[in-house]
Design a protein around this motif. Sequence first.
Motif, short mmCIF file in Angstrom:
data_model
loop_
_atom_site.label_atom_id
_atom_site.label_comp_id
_atom_site.label_asym_id
_atom_site.label_seq_id
_atom_site.Cartn_x
_atom_site.Cartn_y
_atom_site.Cartn_z
N THR A 41 0.83 -1.21 0.00
CA THR A 41 0.00 0.00 0.00
C THR A 41 0.86 1.25 0.00
OG1 THR A 41 -1.90 -1.06 1.06
CG2 THR A 41 -1.69 1.33 1.35
N LEU A 44 1.92 2.11 -3.55
CA LEU A 44 0.89 2.78 -4.34
C LEU A 44 0.70 4.22 -3.87
CD1 LEU A 44 -1.94 0.15 -4.96
CD2 LEU A 44 0.17 0.56 -6.21
N LYS A 45 0.72 4.44 -2.57
CA LYS A 45 0.57 5.80 -2.04
C LYS A 45 1.74 6.69 -2.47
CE LYS A 45 -2.36 4.97 2.00
NZ LYS A 45 -2.45 5.07 3.48
N SER A 48 1.19 7.60 -6.15
CA SER A 48 0.06 8.53 -6.31
C SER A 48 0.27 9.86 -5.60
CB SER A 48 -1.23 7.88 -5.82
OG SER A 48 -1.15 7.56 -4.44
N CYS A 78 -2.97 9.12 -13.83
CA CYS A 78 -2.67 8.02 -12.93
C CYS A 78 -3.65 8.07 -11.76
CB CYS A 78 -1.23 8.12 -12.43
SG CYS A 78 -0.74 6.79 -11.32
N SER A 79 -4.54 7.06 -11.66
CA SER A 79 -5.58 7.05 -10.63
C SER A 79 -5.40 5.87 -9.69
CB SER A 79 -6.98 6.96 -11.25
OG SER A 79 -7.33 8.18 -11.87
N LEU A 80 -5.85 6.05 -8.44
CA LEU A 80 -5.75 5.02 -7.42
C LEU A 80 -7.14 4.64 -6.93
CD1 LEU A 80 -4.17 3.33 -5.27
CD2 LEU A 80 -4.19 5.39 -3.82
N PRO A 82 -8.38 3.09 -3.78
CA PRO A 82 -7.71 2.87 -2.50
C PRO A 82 -8.20 1.64 -1.77
CG PRO A 82 -9.34 4.59 -2.26
CD PRO A 82 -9.30 4.24 -3.73
N GLU A 83 -7.36 1.15 -0.89
CA GLU A 83 -7.76 0.06 0.01
C GLU A 83 -8.93 0.52 0.87
OE1 GLU A 83 -5.70 -2.83 3.39
OE2 GLU A 83 -4.70 -1.00 2.73
N SER A 151 -12.73 6.02 -10.05
CA SER A 151 -11.38 6.25 -10.57
C SER A 151 -11.35 6.30 -12.09
CB SER A 151 -10.43 5.16 -10.06
OG SER A 151 -10.18 5.31 -8.68
N MET A 160 -4.41 2.12 -10.60
CA MET A 160 -3.80 1.32 -9.55
C MET A 160 -4.90 0.87 -8.59
SD MET A 160 -0.29 3.47 -8.83
CE MET A 160 -1.15 4.92 -8.20
N ASP A 162 -5.75 -1.19 -4.97
CA ASP A 162 -5.19 -1.68 -3.72
C ASP A 162 -6.17 -2.64 -3.06
OD1 ASP A 162 -3.67 -2.08 -1.50
OD2 ASP A 162 -3.64 0.02 -0.83
#
Length: 245
Positions: A41, A44-45, A48, A78-80, A82-83, A151, A160, A162
């Motif tokens: 994680t 990825l953070k 981003s 570039c998009s995430l 999230p968890e 996203s 991305m 998570d």
Amino acid sequence: MLRIKNVESGYGRLKVLKKVTMHIRAGEIVTIIGANGAGKTSLLKTVSGLIPARSGEILFDMKEIGKLPPEKIVFLGCSLVPEGRQLFAPMTVKENILLGAYPQYRKKRGDQVREDLERIYGLFPRLRERERQLAGTLSGGEQQMLAIARSLMARPKLIMMDEPSMGLAPLVIKDIFSIVTRLRAEGSTVLLVEQNAKAALGIADRGYVLETGRIIMQGTAEDLLSNREVQRAYLGRDLDAEGTM
């Protein structure tokens, strides 16, 4: 499309990522697998912009993004996802989706937003059925679909994800991974972080194994699936033990 070279990052004095180097080509699904606390994680953070890189390079479409704020990285494509989804529970499904279109609204592309909304509803028919429903009242699988849809509204070149399968039933997980493969077929590039290593490697082109903040292994998905160490640590199999039975 994405090149990460010797990247280090962390929280306060805690260094989480240690000289991480990896790359993603356009049109690939690349997965990162590893145990809890491995730094997946955090990686990825860092890409981003939610955690600044302390050192190293992060190149997205040949542009250095390691020091950019998150909103500029989203604007670059570039998009995430999230968890934990992180939806706005008191808002409707449609309102949550449209929040993802902020970059398009800033560029005064309202017509594109309407087209993209129809595309999203084509990918996720259940979201069309529930567009007036509050996001907090959706099932876990529907919430995950909504997080992905939000996203996608930013028109990312790289999306991305998570832990998209976290807390979901097996049949729902199958649906989510089917959506991921469909995104690739439609031209998207996907970086997938997953604890469900077997499912992730089952749809990925390549993978990386992250352990205590370091990349310790990489290869094609097929190679990693057949690797004894990966099978022992992440797939719940011990081939040596099986061979003695």
